[in-house]
Design a protein around this motif. Sequence first.
Motif, mmCIF file in Angstrom:
data_model
loop_
_atom_site.group_PDB
_atom_site.id
_atom_site.type_symbol
_atom_site.label_atom_id
_atom_site.label_comp_id
_atom_site.label_asym_id
_atom_site.label_seq_id
_atom_site.Cartn_x
_atom_site.Cartn_y
_atom_site.Cartn_z
ATOM 1 N N UNK A 1 0.834 -1.198 0.000
ATOM 2 C CA UNK A 1 0.000 0.000 0.000
ATOM 3 C C UNK A 1 0.868 1.247 0.000
ATOM 4 N N UNK A 2 2.192 1.081 0.236
ATOM 5 C CA UNK A 2 3.057 2.246 0.345
ATOM 6 C C UNK A 2 4.425 2.069 -0.279
ATOM 7 N N UNK A 3 4.517 1.331 -1.383
ATOM 8 C CA UNK A 3 5.791 1.252 -2.095
ATOM 9 C C UNK A 3 6.131 2.640 -2.646
ATOM 10 N N UNK A 4 7.405 3.029 -2.585
ATOM 11 C CA UNK A 4 7.833 4.340 -3.061
ATOM 12 C C UNK A 4 8.781 4.164 -4.243
ATOM 13 N N UNK A 5 8.509 4.912 -5.309
ATOM 14 C CA UNK A 5 9.266 4.809 -6.554
ATOM 15 C C UNK A 5 9.657 6.211 -7.003
ATOM 16 N N UNK A 6 10.881 6.370 -7.521
ATOM 17 C CA UNK A 6 11.338 7.665 -8.021
ATOM 18 C C UNK A 6 11.897 7.535 -9.436
ATOM 19 N N UNK A 7 11.834 8.641 -10.174
ATOM 20 C CA UNK A 7 12.410 8.686 -11.516
ATOM 21 C C UNK A 7 12.629 10.146 -11.902
ATOM 22 N N UNK A 8 13.501 10.355 -12.888
ATOM 23 C CA UNK A 8 13.750 11.677 -13.444
ATOM 24 C C UNK A 8 13.134 11.770 -14.833
ATOM 25 N N UNK A 9 12.685 12.955 -15.192
ATOM 26 C CA UNK A 9 12.137 13.178 -16.526
ATOM 27 C C UNK A 9 12.339 14.639 -16.912
#
Length: 264
Positions: A58-66
């Motif tokens: 319910x709280x996975x955290x994902x990051x990315x640049x764009x």
Amino acid sequence: MPRLKLTIEYDGTRYVGWQVQPNGTSIQARLVRALEELLGEQVAVEAAGRTDAGVHATGQVVCFNTPRTLPLKAYWMGLNGLLPEDIAVVRAEEVPAEFDPRRWSHGKRYRYRVSNKPTRSPLRRFTHWEVFAPLQVEAMQRAAAHLVGRHDFSAFRASNCQATHALREVRRVDVQGTSRDEVSFTVEGTAFLKHMVRNLVGTLVEVGKGRRPEAWVAEVLASRDRKRAGPTAPPQGLVMEEVFYGDGPPPRTPGGTADEEGEE
């Protein structure tokens, strides 16, 4: 270049886990596909942790640049229109360029759910471990107290865990529920070894069944021997509920390095 942080909820039943693998579809692969369709460019994502096949979040955290600039609502409204029904973005926010979802984590909270009905439950089969023997909830509560603190959790790591050391700090182990209905285990700590939460639960359930005394959990912990602990609880009962962050990376641990994260 903007850096985006997404909070993801998913049902892991149909997937080989978070991370891309050659033997089936992963949650990471489905999210990347949706992001690339939304942004029209290749995207590399980083996650706070890797969940195994069948494990939920319910709280996975994902990051990315764009390089593209879109309204934040495009990342949850737009992506949710492209993602399958068992994966959803629940929050999107812009973060500093140096933000790292794993290294900046100050801890995680997992919940493990057990169905303790005397017969199988079709509605719980993908979300709970079905244990038919009656469980002694109070005994498991007392046994769980032995696990709180900073310890060597070698007895509760998977045999193929690649972490260089097993020192971890567990802040909380709560056991709640009712025998012959539903029991949940909430485990919160700075970081976790591979299968650590599932091994803790499998060990506490041995106490709940009356097969082992409460003090046995402390003996297993002190032994640092995985063979002394209980079985690994199955994946479908586990949910990654929340990842905790402060204003920057957490302080170094007494050993001089930050706790390494395994996978659940």
